[in-house]
Design a protein around this motif. Structure first.
Motif, PDB file in Angstrom:
ATOM      1  N   ASP A   1       0.825  -1.202   0.000  1.00  0.00           N
ATOM      2  CA  ASP A   1       0.000   0.000   0.000  1.00  0.00           C
ATOM      3  C   ASP A   1       0.866   1.262   0.000  1.00  0.00           C
ATOM      4  O   ASP A   1       0.486   2.281  -0.592  1.00  0.00           O
ATOM      5  CB  ASP A   1      -0.943   0.005   1.207  1.00  0.00           C
ATOM      6  CG  ASP A   1      -1.989  -1.106   1.124  1.00  0.00           C
ATOM      7  OD1 ASP A   1      -2.124  -1.722   0.044  1.00  0.00           O
ATOM      8  OD2 ASP A   1      -2.653  -1.364   2.144  1.00  0.00           O
ATOM      9  N   ALA A   2       2.029   1.216   0.667  1.00  0.00           N
ATOM     10  CA  ALA A   2       2.947   2.360   0.645  1.00  0.00           C
ATOM     11  C   ALA A   2       3.617   2.485  -0.710  1.00  0.00           C
ATOM     12  O   ALA A   2       3.751   3.583  -1.273  1.00  0.00           O
ATOM     13  CB  ALA A   2       3.989   2.211   1.745  1.00  0.00           C
ATOM     14  N   TYR A   3       4.017   1.364  -1.284  1.00  0.00           N
ATOM     15  CA  TYR A   3       4.696   1.314  -2.581  1.00  0.00           C
ATOM     16  C   TYR A   3       3.822   1.896  -3.682  1.00  0.00           C
ATOM     17  O   TYR A   3       4.307   2.566  -4.595  1.00  0.00           O
ATOM     18  CB  TYR A   3       5.041  -0.148  -2.875  1.00  0.00           C
ATOM     19  CG  TYR A   3       6.054  -0.409  -3.960  1.00  0.00           C
ATOM     20  CD1 TYR A   3       7.421  -0.336  -3.713  1.00  0.00           C
ATOM     21  CD2 TYR A   3       5.645  -0.803  -5.236  1.00  0.00           C
ATOM     22  CE1 TYR A   3       8.353  -0.621  -4.696  1.00  0.00           C
ATOM     23  CE2 TYR A   3       6.559  -1.095  -6.239  1.00  0.00           C
ATOM     24  CZ  TYR A   3       7.917  -1.001  -5.962  1.00  0.00           C
ATOM     25  OH  TYR A   3       8.836  -1.283  -6.929  1.00  0.00           O
ATOM     26  N   GLN A   4       2.526   1.662  -3.566  1.00  0.00           N
ATOM     27  CA  GLN A   4       1.596   2.162  -4.580  1.00  0.00           C
ATOM     28  C   GLN A   4       1.464   3.689  -4.542  1.00  0.00           C
ATOM     29  O   GLN A   4       1.015   4.295  -5.522  1.00  0.00           O
ATOM     30  CB  GLN A   4       0.214   1.534  -4.371  1.00  0.00           C
ATOM     31  CG  GLN A   4       0.160   0.041  -4.698  1.00  0.00           C
ATOM     32  CD  GLN A   4      -1.182  -0.584  -4.328  1.00  0.00           C
ATOM     33  OE1 GLN A   4      -2.009   0.044  -3.673  1.00  0.00           O
ATOM     34  NE2 GLN A   4      -1.398  -1.819  -4.754  1.00  0.00           N
ATOM     35  N   GLN A   5       1.872   4.304  -3.434  1.00  0.00           N
ATOM     36  CA  GLN A   5       1.693   5.751  -3.268  1.00  0.00           C
ATOM     37  C   GLN A   5       2.879   6.576  -3.753  1.00  0.00           C
ATOM     38  O   GLN A   5       2.803   7.813  -3.749  1.00  0.00           O
ATOM     39  CB  GLN A   5       1.455   6.082  -1.786  1.00  0.00           C
ATOM     40  CG  GLN A   5       0.207   5.479  -1.188  1.00  0.00           C
ATOM     41  CD  GLN A   5       0.036   5.884   0.266  1.00  0.00           C
ATOM     42  OE1 GLN A   5       0.189   7.058   0.618  1.00  0.00           O
ATOM     43  NE2 GLN A   5      -0.280   4.931   1.119  1.00  0.00           N
ATOM     44  N   VAL A   6       3.982   5.922  -4.132  1.00  0.00           N
ATOM     45  CA  VAL A   6       5.207   6.672  -4.435  1.00  0.00           C
ATOM     46  C   VAL A   6       5.592   6.512  -5.903  1.00  0.00           C
ATOM     47  O   VAL A   6       5.158   5.577  -6.587  1.00  0.00           O
ATOM     48  CB  VAL A   6       6.364   6.218  -3.525  1.00  0.00           C
ATOM     49  CG1 VAL A   6       6.030   6.482  -2.059  1.00  0.00           C
ATOM     50  CG2 VAL A   6       6.701   4.741  -3.731  1.00  0.00           C
ATOM     51  N   SER A   7       6.429   7.424  -6.367  1.00  0.00           N
ATOM     52  CA  SER A   7       6.895   7.375  -7.748  1.00  0.00           C
ATOM     53  C   SER A   7       7.969   6.303  -7.920  1.00  0.00           C
ATOM     54  O   SER A   7       8.461   5.720  -6.943  1.00  0.00           O
ATOM     55  CB  SER A   7       7.474   8.735  -8.154  1.00  0.00           C
ATOM     56  OG  SER A   7       8.759   8.915  -7.568  1.00  0.00           O
ATOM     57  N   GLY A   8       8.365   6.087  -9.167  1.00  0.00           N
ATOM     58  CA  GLY A   8       9.377   5.082  -9.455  1.00  0.00           C
ATOM     59  C   GLY A   8      10.703   5.352  -8.778  1.00  0.00           C
ATOM     60  O   GLY A   8      11.458   4.418  -8.491  1.00  0.00           O
ATOM     61  N   LEU A   9      11.014   6.617  -8.479  1.00  0.00           N
ATOM     62  CA  LEU A   9      12.286   6.939  -7.826  1.00  0.00           C
ATOM     63  C   LEU A   9      12.353   6.381  -6.411  1.00  0.00           C
ATOM     64  O   LEU A   9      13.443   6.137  -5.897  1.00  0.00           O
ATOM     65  CB  LEU A   9      12.494   8.459  -7.808  1.00  0.00           C
ATOM     66  CG  LEU A   9      12.748   9.113  -9.164  1.00  0.00           C
ATOM     67  CD1 LEU A   9      12.890  10.616  -9.010  1.00  0.00           C
ATOM     68  CD2 LEU A   9      14.003   8.526  -9.819  1.00  0.00           C
ATOM     69  N   ALA A  10      11.199   6.204  -5.782  1.00  0.00           N
ATOM     70  CA  ALA A  10      11.175   5.631  -4.437  1.00  0.00           C
ATOM     71  C   ALA A  10      11.020   4.123  -4.469  1.00  0.00           C
ATOM     72  O   ALA A  10      11.173   3.458  -3.437  1.00  0.00           O
ATOM     73  CB  ALA A  10      10.050   6.248  -3.611  1.00  0.00           C
ATOM     74  N   ARG A  11      10.727   3.569  -5.640  1.00  0.00           N
ATOM     75  CA  ARG A  11      10.487   2.126  -5.729  1.00  0.00           C
ATOM     76  C   ARG A  11      11.777   1.325  -5.846  1.00  0.00           C
ATOM     77  O   ARG A  11      11.780   0.173  -6.274  1.00  0.00           O
ATOM     78  CB  ARG A  11       9.522   1.836  -6.877  1.00  0.00           C
ATOM     79  CG  ARG A  11       8.119   2.362  -6.574  1.00  0.00           C
ATOM     80  CD  ARG A  11       7.120   2.068  -7.666  1.00  0.00           C
ATOM     81  NE  ARG A  11       5.812   2.643  -7.323  1.00  0.00           N
ATOM     82  CZ  ARG A  11       4.743   2.595  -8.098  1.00  0.00           C
ATOM     83  NH1 ARG A  11       4.827   1.987  -9.290  1.00  0.00           N
ATOM     84  NH2 ARG A  11       3.615   3.140  -7.723  1.00  0.00           N
ATOM     85  N   THR A  12      12.859   1.968  -5.454  1.00  0.00           N
ATOM     86  CA  THR A  12      14.122   1.248  -5.259  1.00  0.00           C
ATOM     87  C   THR A  12      14.078   0.405  -3.994  1.00  0.00           C
ATOM     88  O   THR A  12      14.921  -0.472  -3.798  1.00  0.00           O
ATOM     89  CB  THR A  12      15.280   2.249  -5.136  1.00  0.00           C
ATOM     90  OG1 THR A  12      14.931   3.231  -4.153  1.00  0.00           O
ATOM     91  CG2 THR A  12      15.559   2.938  -6.463  1.00  0.00           C
ATOM     92  N   VAL A  13      13.117   0.677  -3.124  1.00  0.00           N
ATOM     93  CA  VAL A  13      13.040  -0.001  -1.838  1.00  0.00           C
ATOM     94  C   VAL A  13      12.605  -1.453  -2.022  1.00  0.00           C
ATOM     95  O   VAL A  13      11.792  -1.775  -2.886  1.00  0.00           O
ATOM     96  CB  VAL A  13      12.073   0.745  -0.893  1.00  0.00           C
ATOM     97  CG1 VAL A  13      10.634   0.651  -1.377  1.00  0.00           C
ATOM     98  CG2 VAL A  13      12.199   0.247   0.535  1.00  0.00           C
ATOM     99  N   ARG A  14      13.185  -2.338  -1.204  1.00  0.00           N
ATOM    100  CA  ARG A  14      12.848  -3.761  -1.241  1.00  0.00           C
ATOM    101  C   ARG A  14      12.287  -4.183   0.111  1.00  0.00           C
ATOM    102  O   ARG A  14      12.695  -3.691   1.150  1.00  0.00           O
ATOM    103  CB  ARG A  14      14.104  -4.584  -1.565  1.00  0.00           C
ATOM    104  CG  ARG A  14      14.637  -4.318  -2.958  1.00  0.00           C
ATOM    105  CD  ARG A  14      15.910  -5.072  -3.240  1.00  0.00           C
ATOM    106  NE  ARG A  14      17.034  -4.569  -2.459  1.00  0.00           N
ATOM    107  CZ  ARG A  14      18.277  -5.039  -2.559  1.00  0.00           C
ATOM    108  NH1 ARG A  14      18.544  -6.036  -3.387  1.00  0.00           N
ATOM    109  NH2 ARG A  14      19.245  -4.530  -1.841  1.00  0.00           N
ATOM    110  N   GLY A  15      11.352  -5.126   0.062  1.00  0.00           N
ATOM    111  CA  GLY A  15      10.777  -5.589   1.299  1.00  0.00           C
ATOM    112  C   GLY A  15       9.395  -6.187   1.070  1.00  0.00           C
ATOM    113  O   GLY A  15       8.923  -6.247  -0.068  1.00  0.00           O
ATOM    114  N   PRO A  16       8.787  -6.590   2.185  1.00  0.00           N
ATOM    115  CA  PRO A  16       9.384  -6.727   3.513  1.00  0.00           C
ATOM    116  C   PRO A  16      10.413  -7.859   3.493  1.00  0.00           C
ATOM    117  O   PRO A  16      10.159  -8.920   2.921  1.00  0.00           O
ATOM    118  CB  PRO A  16       8.200  -7.071   4.425  1.00  0.00           C
ATOM    119  CG  PRO A  16       6.967  -6.858   3.588  1.00  0.00           C
ATOM    120  CD  PRO A  16       7.374  -6.995   2.171  1.00  0.00           C
ATOM    121  N   SER A  17      11.567  -7.631   4.104  1.00  0.00           N
ATOM    122  CA  SER A  17      12.674  -8.575   4.042  1.00  0.00           C
ATOM    123  C   SER A  17      13.030  -9.074   5.432  1.00  0.00           C
ATOM    124  O   SER A  17      13.144  -8.278   6.367  1.00  0.00           O
ATOM    125  CB  SER A  17      13.890  -7.894   3.410  1.00  0.00           C
ATOM    126  OG  SER A  17      15.036  -8.692   3.535  1.00  0.00           O
TER     127      SER A  17
END
Length: 438
Positions: free
Chosen positions: A356-372
């Motif tokens: 739900d957080a990932y869906q709210q951000v642009s591609g520049l923030a979608r470098t994040v990986r998880g939940p790990s």
């Protein structure tokens, strides 16, 4: 590269560091409105788990009008229900009766032993297949990365209540991982050309002054095989003065410049748990100054119940990080150690929060990986929940693995809404073992 101060930073930001420990706990928790009985229970927990905070966190980050429910208060102050009630009563009774320190320490150690002080085999310092004798203060869990724990960096500017390395801070030598032998590390790297990255961690390496930090970093600059040097730290949140107004702030930044000039990627692994930690102008100036050296700031934190366990908090945090030029890197699952039962978020809800957080951000923030999950076999990522052949399953894969051949390997686990760690999961779709158990 010229280093300059930001004129908007208040001169009062240059105050000297002052730490508050358990002897200040009663006074501080009274400020949060806790009763005498509640304060005793908090002190009981603090005899088992470490407590340390500083005046910057107290004055700039915590909203005392909302304490003890304020998330930044809960980030650093022990809570009475972080330990089993029987253990809290036992420690409280000892405090109330003013038991001798050896008796109090012995009882605290018994409680600590039940809390899995070193999860994921943290005291197994080298990969067994190397055939070399392990040495304290170095971990070589994944082929390309070595972790180094400098002896002088085995504390922090403040302690997070959920920290999986809490055992480093309780004063028990047998639980510490630390070394001051940089020459032995260099020799080890010479025998292992597969290592391309060294992560300097702790505690917090940025608790060290520039002179000591330099002694550990400079020898690494001569090792051609190293592509990157990483520094794991919470200090950007807890003491940004380290790069702005501390006496050796400029010297530290010049050291960072030398790392970059030597052709190494300097990766600053910044630990931000809540958006409020990035709001102070002092913290933003510290970020600017670090980035001006050529270092890259990557951000990471665990998903923690009662502190950041909602999607909006994470989306806000990632957007703020991108705006300030940082790179969102990891959302972790709270490890199976310490007060895990208090802080853990079930894996199913962790995935929903991430999605739900990932869906709210642009591609520049979608470098994040998880939940790990940083578990014994490696870093296991939860990719989703789906249904296959009528069976509801978790879809997972290995981001990192002790056995490098398993990296990227997808696998499935039976869906369990209460599972909070890898050990809670069972293989799905007729499998009897996970790939890392074969």
């Amino acid at each position: 590269m010229t280093l300059t101060y930001d004129a908007t930073v208040s001169p009062s930001a240059g105050r000297r560091f002052r730490a508050y420990t358990t002897r200040h706990l009663d006074e501080l928790t009274a400020r949060a409105g806790l009763s005498e009985a509640e304060r005793l229970e908090v002190r009981a927990v603090a005899t088992v788990l470490p407590f340390r905070v500083n005046d910057y966190v107290i004055d700039e980050l915590i909203d005392w009008s909302a304490a003890p429910d304020d998330p930044l208060y809960r980030l650093v102050f022990p809570q009475a229900d972080m330990l089993p009630a029987a253990d809290v009563r036992r420690m409280a009774d000892l405090l109330r009766s003013e038991a001798p320190k050896p008796e109090l320490t012995a009882a605290a150690n018994e409680v600590r032993a039940k809390l899995n002080p070193h999860p994921a085999g943290q005291m197994v310092l080298n990969i067994p297949k190397t055939g070399e004798e392990p040495f304290n203060g170095v971990q070589h869990k994944y082929d390309e990365t070595v972790l180094f724990f400098p002896k002088q960096g085995q504390t922090c500017h403040a302690y997070c209540t959920y920290c999986f390395r809490w055992a480093q801070f309780v004063g028990e030598p047998d639980l510490k991982m630390a070394s001051d032998n940089i020459d032995r590390l260099v020799a080890y790297l010479g025998k292992h050309p597969e290592v391309t990255s060294v992560l300097i961690t702790g505690g917090d390496p940025m608790i060290m002054g520039e002179g000591v930090l330099n002694r550990y970093i400079e020898p690494l600059l001569e090792i051609d095989q190293l592509e990157s040097i990483r520094i794991g730290t919470k200090a950007l949140a807890y003491w940004p003065q380290r790069w702005v107004t501390d006496p050796d702030a400029d010297d530290t930044l010049r050291l960072f410049e030398r790392v970059v000039a030597a052709g190494k990627n300097l990766a600053f692994m910044a630990h931000f748990s809540h958006p409020r930690e990035m709001l102070p102008e002092l913290a933003q100036e510290a970020v600017r100054r670090i980035r001006n050296t050529g270092a890259v700031i990557r951000t990471q934190a665990p998903l923690i119940r009662s502190i950041n366990d909602d999607a909006d908090t994470w989306a806000t945090m990632w957007r703020m990080q991108v705006r300030q030029g940082m790179v969102p890197y990891y959302m972790f699952v709270e490890r199976d150690t310490g007060p895990q039962d208090y802080f853990a978020v079930p894996l199913a809800r962790a995935y929903e929060t991430y999605r739900d957080a990932y869906q709210q951000v642009s591609g520049l923030a979608r470098t994040v990986r998880g939940p790990s999950m940083s578990a014994t076999p490696g870093k296991v990522c939860i990719d989703g929940v789906t249904e296959i052949a009528g069976e509801k399953v978790f879809v997972l894969h290995m981001i990192q693995a002790r056995d490098a051949s398993l990296v990227g390997t997808p696998f499935f686990a039976a869906y369990d809404e209460n599972a909070a760690w890898l050990s809670d999961l069972k293989p799905a779709l007729g499998a009897t073992k996970f790939p890392f158990e074969a």
